[in-house]
Structure formats: structure tokens, C-alpha cells
Design an enzyme around this catalytic site. Structure first.
Site, short mmCIF file in Angstrom:
data_model
loop_
_atom_site.label_atom_id
_atom_site.label_comp_id
_atom_site.label_asym_id
_atom_site.label_seq_id
_atom_site.Cartn_x
_atom_site.Cartn_y
_atom_site.Cartn_z
N GLY A 65 0.83 -1.20 0.00
CA GLY A 65 0.00 0.00 0.00
C GLY A 65 0.86 1.24 0.00
O GLY A 65 1.59 1.50 -0.93
N PHE A 66 0.71 2.06 1.05
CA PHE A 66 1.42 3.34 1.16
C PHE A 66 1.02 4.27 0.01
O PHE A 66 1.86 4.80 -0.72
CB PHE A 66 2.95 3.15 1.21
N HIS A 67 -0.28 4.41 -0.18
CA HIS A 67 -0.81 5.34 -1.18
C HIS A 67 -2.27 5.64 -0.86
O HIS A 67 -2.88 4.96 -0.03
CB HIS A 67 -0.69 4.74 -2.60
N SER A 68 -2.78 6.67 -1.52
CA SER A 68 -4.23 6.91 -1.52
C SER A 68 -4.67 6.95 -2.98
O SER A 68 -3.84 6.91 -3.90
CB SER A 68 -4.58 8.22 -0.82
N ARG A 88 -3.57 4.13 2.84
CA ARG A 88 -3.67 2.80 3.43
C ARG A 88 -2.34 2.07 3.43
O ARG A 88 -1.51 2.23 2.52
CB ARG A 88 -4.75 1.95 2.76
#
Ligand code: T46
Length: 131
Positions: free
Chosen positions: A47-50, A95
Site C-alpha cells: 500500500g502506502f498510497h491513496s 492505506r
């Protein structure tokens, strides 16, 4: 925060379990894409993005994983470990998905086709986008 846990329809009987999630009922959008993630090693975080517009529903169809959700103001962590439940995530939510069990399979129903332009992958840019 534009997220919520949802219960799906259960039709289990002596023959086993059958779970149903219908578009515009349990899944609050038309599904344009399905993908799934499995074989995630110990200690791996994804993840580590929107997303700017994408809506998704995460379903732990086997095993378990944790998801940290952050709207730029508050954050919370939920555990997904029930194949009869889904986690809805609207747009504008950062997230992180982690702590996958070795047998985990994460199924994702998405409202749009894949587009890298829809991702915000830098946390500072994400926070700025929420102001
Ligand atoms: C999310 C979590 C749960 C595609 O080509 N098409 C696709 O539909 C997807 C989802 C990914 N890709 C490519 C893009 C990357 O080269 O597959 C590679 C891995 O994707 P990513 O690094 O984005 O994987 P995750 O696990 O960090 O995130 C993915 C989704 O991108 C994301 O929306 O919510 O799974």
C-alpha cells in the site's frame, strides 16, 4: 473517514458456506476490476498510497491481514479475518496493508480500471490533497 466494514449475505448450510456480495447492495459501486494478493511474506507491508477517485472493497477470503487507514487527520487499524465481511475504502484514504498470515488471500473489488494517475504515492502530497 470514508471507510466502513460491511457484512455480506451468508447462505451457509450443512454443505458448507456460501457468501454473496452484490453490486449496489453490499458493494456500493459497479465493479470494474477484481484483483487478489497472496503469498505475502512475513514482515512485508504493502500500500502506502491513496486514490483520487477509486473506491474499493477489501475481502480477506482466506487468512488474515491488517489495514491502517489514514484520512490525513486521524488513523485507525482494522483486522480483516472474516470472508463474510468487506472493508469499503472511499477515495482520499491513505492505506497500509500488513501482517498478512502465510495463508492470506486478499480479494479487492474496485470501482475503476487500473490507472496509475489515480494514485498519490507520496505521503506529504496526500496530506496536502486533504486540505
Ligand atoms: C490497493 C492494494 C490492496 C496493475 O498493473 N494493475 C492493477 O490493477 C493493480 C492493483 C496493480 N498493478 C500493478 C502496479 C504495480 O506495478 O501491479 C504492481 C503492484 O501494485 P502496487 O504496488 O500498487 O500493489 P499494492 O499491494 O501496494 O497496492 C495494491 C493496489 O494498487 C491498491 O489500490 O488498495 O493493492
Amino acid at each position: 473517514m470514508d471507510t466502513k466494514m460491511m457484512k455480506f449475505q451468508l447462505h451457509g448450510d450443512s454443505r458448507g458456506q456460501l457468501v454473496v456480495a452484490e453490486t449496489m447492495a453490499e458493494i456500493p459501486f459497479e465493479i470494474k476490476r477484481l484483483y487478489y494478493i497472496y503469498g505475502v511474506g512475513e514482515g512485508i507491508e504493502r500500500g502506502f498510497h491513496s486514490h483520487k477517485n477509486l473506491q474499493q472493497v477489501y475481502i480477506a477470503i482466506h487468512g488474515s491481514m491488517k489495514v491502517t487507514l489514514d484520512d490525513g487527520t486521524e488513523s485507525k487499524t482494522v483486522t480483516l479475518d472474516d470472508p463474510a465481511e468487506g472493508l469499503y475504502i472511499g477515495h482520499g484514504v491513505w492505506r497500509k496493508i500488513f501482517d498478512f498470515s502465510p495463508d492470506a488471500v486478499l480479494l479487492v473489488a474496485a470501482s475503476e480500471h487500473y490507472s496509475e494517475d489515480d494514485y498519490i504515492r507520496n505521503y506529504e502530497d496526500f496530506v496536502a490533497s486533504t486540505k
